[in-house]
Design a protein around this motif. Structure first.
Motif, PDB file in Angstrom:
ATOM      1  N   TYR A 246       9.436   7.941  -1.205  1.00  0.00           N
ATOM      2  CA  TYR A 246      10.201   7.706  -0.379  1.00  0.00           C
ATOM      3  C   TYR A 246      11.361   7.412  -1.365  1.00  0.00           C
ATOM      4  O   TYR A 246      11.151   6.517  -2.375  1.00  0.00           O
ATOM      5  CB  TYR A 246      10.046   6.404   0.428  1.00  0.00           C
ATOM      6  N   LYS A 247      12.684   7.609  -0.868  1.00  0.00           N
ATOM      7  CA  LYS A 247      13.908   7.123  -1.484  1.00  0.00           C
ATOM      8  C   LYS A 247      14.099   5.622  -1.289  1.00  0.00           C
ATOM      9  O   LYS A 247      14.409   4.999  -2.284  1.00  0.00           O
ATOM     10  CB  LYS A 247      14.810   7.913  -0.760  1.00  0.00           C
ATOM     11  N   GLY A 248      13.524   5.028  -0.287  1.00  0.00           N
ATOM     12  CA  GLY A 248      13.344   3.594   0.154  1.00  0.00           C
ATOM     13  C   GLY A 248      12.986   3.229   1.385  1.00  0.00           C
ATOM     14  O   GLY A 248      12.494   3.980   2.104  1.00  0.00           O
TER      15      GLY A 248
ATOM     16  N   SER B  78       0.664  -1.254  -0.069  1.00  0.00           N
ATOM     17  CA  SER B  78      -0.035   0.176  -0.029  1.00  0.00           C
ATOM     18  C   SER B  78       0.830   1.266  -0.146  1.00  0.00           C
ATOM     19  O   SER B  78       0.344   2.357   0.009  1.00  0.00           O
ATOM     20  CB  SER B  78      -0.958  -0.088   1.290  1.00  0.00           C
ATOM     21  N   VAL B  79       1.985   1.164  -0.003  1.00  0.00           N
ATOM     22  CA  VAL B  79       3.041   2.307   0.219  1.00  0.00           C
ATOM     23  C   VAL B  79       3.124   2.778  -1.013  1.00  0.00           C
ATOM     24  O   VAL B  79       3.349   2.322  -2.055  1.00  0.00           O
ATOM     25  CB  VAL B  79       4.352   1.812   0.649  1.00  0.00           C
ATOM     26  N   ASP B  80       3.059   4.190  -1.160  1.00  0.00           N
ATOM     27  CA  ASP B  80       3.426   5.051  -2.411  1.00  0.00           C
ATOM     28  C   ASP B  80       4.954   5.337  -2.442  1.00  0.00           C
ATOM     29  O   ASP B  80       5.323   5.940  -1.837  1.00  0.00           O
ATOM     30  CB  ASP B  80       2.750   6.528  -2.309  1.00  0.00           C
ATOM     31  N   PHE B  81       5.582   4.399  -3.294  1.00  0.00           N
ATOM     32  CA  PHE B  81       7.139   4.504  -3.277  1.00  0.00           C
ATOM     33  C   PHE B  81       7.651   5.907  -3.826  1.00  0.00           C
ATOM     34  O   PHE B  81       8.827   6.254  -3.602  1.00  0.00           O
ATOM     35  CB  PHE B  81       7.786   3.329  -3.838  1.00  0.00           C
TER      36      PHE B  81
ATOM     37  N   MET C  30       8.225 -10.599  -3.832  1.00  0.00           N
ATOM     38  CA  MET C  30       6.864  -9.925  -4.068  1.00  0.00           C
ATOM     39  C   MET C  30       7.175  -8.478  -4.566  1.00  0.00           C
ATOM     40  O   MET C  30       6.462  -7.985  -5.222  1.00  0.00           O
ATOM     41  CB  MET C  30       6.199  -9.640  -2.577  1.00  0.00           C
ATOM     42  N   PHE C  31       8.562  -7.904  -4.077  1.00  0.00           N
ATOM     43  CA  PHE C  31       8.645  -6.438  -4.661  1.00  0.00           C
ATOM     44  C   PHE C  31      10.044  -6.461  -5.000  1.00  0.00           C
ATOM     45  O   PHE C  31      10.865  -5.784  -4.464  1.00  0.00           O
ATOM     46  CB  PHE C  31       8.817  -5.566  -3.171  1.00  0.00           C
ATOM     47  N   TYR C  32      10.249  -7.140  -6.237  1.00  0.00           N
ATOM     48  CA  TYR C  32      11.447  -7.512  -6.978  1.00  0.00           C
ATOM     49  C   TYR C  32      12.294  -6.046  -7.166  1.00  0.00           C
ATOM     50  O   TYR C  32      13.582  -6.073  -6.813  1.00  0.00           O
ATOM     51  CB  TYR C  32      11.249  -8.247  -8.264  1.00  0.00           C
ATOM     52  N   ASP C  33      11.690  -5.104  -7.771  1.00  0.00           N
ATOM     53  CA  ASP C  33      12.459  -3.942  -8.073  1.00  0.00           C
ATOM     54  C   ASP C  33      12.331  -2.818  -6.948  1.00  0.00           C
ATOM     55  O   ASP C  33      12.376  -1.901  -7.803  1.00  0.00           O
ATOM     56  CB  ASP C  33      11.914  -3.687  -9.616  1.00  0.00           C
ATOM     57  N   SER C  34      11.912  -2.794  -5.957  1.00  0.00           N
ATOM     58  CA  SER C  34      11.688  -1.943  -5.135  1.00  0.00           C
ATOM     59  C   SER C  34      12.850  -1.748  -4.251  1.00  0.00           C
ATOM     60  O   SER C  34      13.528  -2.590  -3.790  1.00  0.00           O
ATOM     61  CB  SER C  34      10.443  -2.353  -4.075  1.00  0.00           C
ATOM     62  N   PRO C  35      13.339  -0.544  -3.692  1.00  0.00           N
ATOM     63  CA  PRO C  35      14.306  -0.284  -2.879  1.00  0.00           C
ATOM     64  C   PRO C  35      14.186  -0.266  -1.366  1.00  0.00           C
ATOM     65  O   PRO C  35      13.527   0.550  -0.432  1.00  0.00           O
ATOM     66  CB  PRO C  35      14.389   1.290  -3.094  1.00  0.00           C
TER      67      PRO C  35
END
Length: 248
Positions: A73-75, A67-70, A95-100
């Motif tokens: 945020y920087k990470g 639910s986070v709006d990436f 689940m969040f392969y390309d997320s910081p």
């Protein structure tokens, strides 16, 4: 100013030592930090010593991160206990392969001068500032969580997975399959397993229970493994466990 979301889930990094180590404050690590031009937002969906992590808590964590709006945020830094750190890392990496995202743990409560938690947190912040786009674990160094090909539309599903590690004298008749959906069987370092597993596989098949081997090797070259099917190659046990939870 960079913003970093800190998710506190408990663990030793959020604990204090008294007569024993017990949960204290999930964000106490921030009392030891002094970063310029960084703003931390903090949220704690739950607190738990990581040996008590559960599928239900995993669902809460992944639902929140989802639910986070990436863009804001920087990470993300996830404060976590070390016992099941690698399992949660594997889940988030799938689940969040390309997320910081960086998971951070501490070997001791952070007020202990010999604890590694402060350095681990500082390393996580540095990596996020440098612009990562994968899931990492910060614990005595920074490590990208090993992952196979990204899953398409991963969905967390509750499954009853029996994880088996081979050992000398293993008795497969001792395993109760009455409440099992999937068996995940680790292999020895040379991608082998005891010959007795073949009868156990037939037992699983008769009970309509899916059976998988997992190895970090890229192949199973020994004659004893020639008949084995459904081998998940190039994977840790944690990674295979996560992917089975996230796929049909």
């Amino acid at each position: 100013m960079d913003k970093i979301l800190v998710i506190g889930t408990g663990g030793t990094i959020g604990s204090i030592r008294g007569d024993n180590i017990h949960l204290d404050k999930p964000f106490k690590i921030l009392d030891y930090m002094n970063f310029e031009n960084i703003e931390f937002d903090c949220v704690s969906p739950f607190t738990v010593l990581s040996e008590n992590m559960s599928l239900e808590l995993w669902e809460q964590l992944t639902d929140y991160i989802g639910s986070v709006d990436f863009c804001k945020y920087k990470g993300i830094i996830v404060l976590h206990g070390s016992d099941t750190l690698s399992f949660t890392g594997a889940l988030l990496a799938n689940m969040f392969y390309d997320s910081p995202i960086v998971l951070v743990a501490s070997n001791k409560p952070v007020e202990d001068k010999s604890a590694n938690g402060i350095k681990n947190f500082e390393n996580a912040v540095e990596y996020i500032q440098n612009g990562i786009n994968r899931v990492y674990i910060s614990y005595d160094g920074i490590y990208e969580v090993k992952n196979n090909k990204p899953l398409k539309n991963p969905v967390f599903k509750f499954k009853k997975i029996l994880v088996i590690f081979p050992y000398v004298g293993i008795d497969y008749n001792s395993f109760d399959l009455s409440n099992v959906d999937i068996v995940l069987h680790s292999m020895y370092h040379s991608a082998t397993a005891p010959a007795e597993v073949n009868d156990f596989i037939r037992r699983c098949t008769a009970s309509r229970i899916k059976f998988y081997f997992v190895t970090e090797n890229s192949s199973a070259d020994y004659e004893s493994a020639r008949s084995f099917e459904n081998i998940i190659f190039n994977s840790t046990i944690e990674g295979a466990y996560a992917r089975l939870l996230l796929t049909n």
